[in-house]
Design an enzyme around this catalytic site. Structure first.
Site, PDB file in Angstrom:
ATOM      1  N   ASP A 262       0.838  -1.204   0.000  1.00 58.13           N
ATOM      2  CA  ASP A 262       0.000   0.000   0.000  1.00 58.13           C
ATOM      3  C   ASP A 262       0.871   1.251   0.000  1.00 58.13           C
ATOM      4  O   ASP A 262       2.092   1.175   0.137  1.00 58.13           O
ATOM      5  CB  ASP A 262      -0.974  -0.001   1.194  1.00 58.13           C
ATOM      6  CG  ASP A 262      -0.271  -0.151   2.539  1.00 58.13           C
ATOM      7  OD1 ASP A 262       0.976  -0.196   2.577  1.00 58.13           O
ATOM      8  OD2 ASP A 262      -0.959  -0.221   3.564  1.00 58.13           O
TER       9      ASP A 262
ATOM     10  N   HIS B 297      -7.204  -2.992  10.303  1.00 55.33           N
ATOM     11  CA  HIS B 297      -7.016  -2.933   8.846  1.00 55.33           C
ATOM     12  C   HIS B 297      -5.860  -3.817   8.402  1.00 55.33           C
ATOM     13  O   HIS B 297      -4.963  -4.150   9.181  1.00 55.33           O
ATOM     14  CB  HIS B 297      -6.847  -1.479   8.351  1.00 55.33           C
ATOM     15  CG  HIS B 297      -5.538  -0.842   8.653  1.00 55.33           C
ATOM     16  ND1 HIS B 297      -5.344   0.529   8.588  1.00 55.33           N
ATOM     17  CD2 HIS B 297      -4.338  -1.341   9.024  1.00 55.33           C
ATOM     18  CE1 HIS B 297      -4.088   0.806   8.877  1.00 55.33           C
ATOM     19  NE2 HIS B 297      -3.468  -0.301   9.155  1.00 55.33           N
TER      20      HIS B 297
ATOM     21  N   GLU C  71      -9.654  -0.787   5.065  1.00 56.68           N
ATOM     22  CA  GLU C  71     -10.060  -0.203   6.345  1.00 56.68           C
ATOM     23  C   GLU C  71     -11.412  -0.775   6.797  1.00 56.68           C
ATOM     24  O   GLU C  71     -12.223  -1.191   5.951  1.00 56.68           O
ATOM     25  CB  GLU C  71     -10.224   1.310   6.167  1.00 56.68           C
ATOM     26  CG  GLU C  71      -8.959   2.053   5.729  1.00 56.68           C
ATOM     27  CD  GLU C  71      -8.075   2.450   6.900  1.00 56.68           C
ATOM     28  OE1 GLU C  71      -7.937   1.664   7.866  1.00 56.68           O
ATOM     29  OE2 GLU C  71      -7.495   3.548   6.839  1.00 56.68           O
TER      30      GLU C  71
ATOM     31  N   ASN D 231      -6.794  -0.604  14.078  1.00 60.14           N
ATOM     32  CA  ASN D 231      -8.246  -0.730  13.886  1.00 60.14           C
ATOM     33  C   ASN D 231      -8.603  -2.003  13.135  1.00 60.14           C
ATOM     34  O   ASN D 231      -9.716  -2.157  12.650  1.00 60.14           O
ATOM     35  CB  ASN D 231      -8.775   0.494  13.118  1.00 60.14           C
ATOM     36  CG  ASN D 231      -8.129   0.631  11.747  1.00 60.14           C
ATOM     37  OD1 ASN D 231      -7.296  -0.188  11.358  1.00 60.14           O
ATOM     38  ND2 ASN D 231      -8.501   1.658  11.015  1.00 60.14           N
TER      39      ASN D 231
END
Ligand code: PGA
Length: 238
Positions: free
Chosen positions: A56, A127, A132, A125
């Site tokens: 990413d 991800h 996400e 979180n």
């Protein structure tokens, strides 16, 4: 953290020995740095045919920006291991057309995939890359809307450029990998790791989809290990 890093680099090298031309997907962030550092101490010979793809990238920042995933990987892995540009596939962060950049990388994967070994960190979180937490997840390489948690990541927090989106491989790109390493380090990951261990598969915790994959090795440090493990996992305290 040191043992996590050594173990990870050993396991990566084992995979490369078994399949020298393998396509490795590499996450960035604090967690895999130590493993990459260890790998960079080894002979470049082992990696002379290996191929790498970046997981990413932050949208809109220069590729040589200190906060970019690109500079991180160049410094920690690509240059030290002497990976030439024909063997490194990388989302360009600075493009006028992020959608078409994602299509370019997806088309590379369509022709050259699947990923043999996918190295992932666990987002605070839940991800994976910039997949996400959301009501829906995306299968292929895509432009991602970033959560506040990701925008507060140490790589870019307080960055002078206003980062508005990310570019990321998608869930199917990850889940069709032949083997996945998930690295988890530090007490700040205990809550999200426990959520993951609950085995509830939900788009609100993209990492939970790893439960659907037959070949995931999770490498974690002591501080994250729970007192009891769910049944059916193979645990190695090495
Ligand atoms: P970290 O990041 O390795 O720096 O904790 C992981 C992530 O946010 O994906």
């Amino acid at each position: 953290y040191n043992s996590l890093s050594s173990k990870t680099s050993e396991l990566i090298m084992k995979q490369v020995r078994a399949n020298p031309q393998l396509l490795i997907c590499t996450a960035t962030g604090g967690t895999p740095s130590g493993a990459y550092q260890e790998l960079s101490q080894h002979s470049t010979e082992l990696f002379s045919e290996a191929r790498f793809i970046k997981l990413d990238e932050w949208g809109g920042i220069p590729m040589d920006d200190p906060g970019s995933c690109e500079l991180y990987l160049q410094d920690k892995l690509i240059k030290p291991l002497a990976i030439d540009k024909e063997r490194y596939y990388s989302l360009n962060s600075q493009t006028d057309d992020a959608e078409s950049e994602c299509r370019r990388i997806q088309s590379f994967l369509d022709k050259n995939g699947p990923i043999a070994l996918c190295i992932l960190g666990l987002g605070l979180n839940g991800h994976l890359g910039f997949n996400e937490p959301a009501d829906e997840l995306r299968p292929f390489c895509h432009v991602a809307q970033l959560t506040q948690t990701s925008l507060s990541h140490p790589m870019i927090v307080n960055h002078e450029i206003d980062i508005r989106y990310g570019l990321s491989l998608g869930m199917a790109n990850i889940l069709t990998s032949q083997h996945i390493f998930l690295l988890v380090n530090g007490e700040h990951k205990i809550d999200i790791f426990n959520t993951l261990l609950s085995q509830s598969i939900t788009t609100q915790c993209p990492a939970s989809f790893l439960w659907t994959h037959p070949n995931v090795t999770c490498i974690l440090d002591e501080s994250v290990a729970p007192a009891t493990w769910p049944d059916g996992l193979e645990i190695d305290y090495a």
